[in-house]
Design a protein around this motif. Structure first.
Motif: not given
Ligand SMILES: Nc1ncnc2c1ncn2[C@@H]1O[C@H](COP(=O)(O)OP(=O)(O)OP(=O)(O)O)[C@@H](O)[C@H]1O
Ligand SMILES: [Mg+2]
Length: 249
Positions: A100-119, A121-129
């Motif tokens: 609830g306290n994360l934005t849409a893109w931050e929610n989408v990016a969550l799996p990338l945190i565990y995969a160790g993707v730089p921030r 790139e995370m944002q770009a990939r989340a926005i594309a998704a």
């Protein structure tokens, strides 16, 4: 002949709860090929979610074997299963499961945190998704600023962000009204058709199963029917034929 993406061989799952043992799955045989779109139906308690958890490497069978892309994953450790899950499988749940306290893109990016993707790139990939599911312009909204259908699309974007081969959805339209459900099914059909994703959807609504190409019925932990759907409904066409705001009462 190509190897099926999913092969379950004599899969059982017994839950031990106190004195009782619940036989949730009793010898499941199932093969799903790459690019299939499969609906799973069955009464409450028949074992659908248990089956999905095993398919998604969230849980392990008590007996039998599970081959994913031909690899036996039955004996893997929880860490190894998590690794596979993170790369190969996208999950969508009835209740969206957004934070609830994360934005849409931050929610989408969550799996990338565990995969160790730089921030960056995370944002770009989340926005594309998010664009893939038609949510451009909503990247910075929080879940409570989005409709139910939009929240479910955020959850689908999150499932897609790691580029999985398989999407597993457990009652993805269970909390949505009819039109929004068709919109969500349009996204699944597009992912299946355009990207060749393997999609498995649990639903108790025959109208929703009708968008898939194959229907598997489960009863008391066993598969009791497995058939092709000859003429699947086409969500995109139905939406075009009945623009938003014009649905019948
Ligand atoms: N963690 C658990 N511990 C004990 N029993 C469980 C557990 N999870 C599920 N069960 C039991 O296993 C059986 C299958 O449950 P499951 O959740 O797979 O059913 P389902 O088909 O998804 O039902 P629904 O349509 O209500 O979601 C049920 O009898 C259920 O009570
Ligand atoms: Mg369930």
């Amino acid at each position: 002949m190509t190897t099926p993406v999913i092969q379950l061989q004599g899969v059982t799952r017994v839950y031990a709860s106190g004195e009782n043992r619940v036989h949730a799955l009793r010898g499941i045989e199932l093969e799903v090929n790459a690019g299939e779109m499969v609906a799973i139906m069955g009464a409450s308690g028949s074992g659908k979610s248990t089956l999905m958890h095993i398919l998604g490497c969230l849980d392990k069978p008590t007996g039998g074997r599970y081959l994913l892309h031909g690899q036996d994953v039955t004996g893997l450790t929880p860490d190894q299963l998590a690794y596979i899950r993170n790369r190969q499988i996208g999950f969508v749940f009835q209740s969206f499961n957004l934070i609830g306290n994360l934005t849409a893109w931050e929610n989408v990016a969550l799996p990338l945190i565990y995969a160790g993707v730089p921030r960056r790139e995370m944002q770009a990939r989340a926005i594309a998704a998010l664009q893939q599911v038609g949510l451009e312009g909503r990247e910075h909204h929080r879940p409570n600023q989005l409709s139910g259908g939009q929240q479910q699309r955020v959850a689908i974007a999150r499932a897609l962000v790691n580029d999985p081969a398989i999407i597993l959805a457990d009652e993805p339209t269970g909390a949505l009204d009819t039109r929004t459900s068709v919109e969500v099914m349009a996204i699944f059909q597009e992912l299946h058709r355009e990207k060749g994703l393997t999609v498995v959807i649990v639903t108790h609504e025959p109208d929703i199963a009708a968008y898939c190409r194959r229907l598997v019925r489960v009863r008391d932990g066993q598969i009791v029917a497995d058939e092709d759907i000859q003429q699947p409904r086409q969500a995109e066409q139905e939406l075009a034929a009945q623009p938003a705001g014009e649905e019948k009462a």
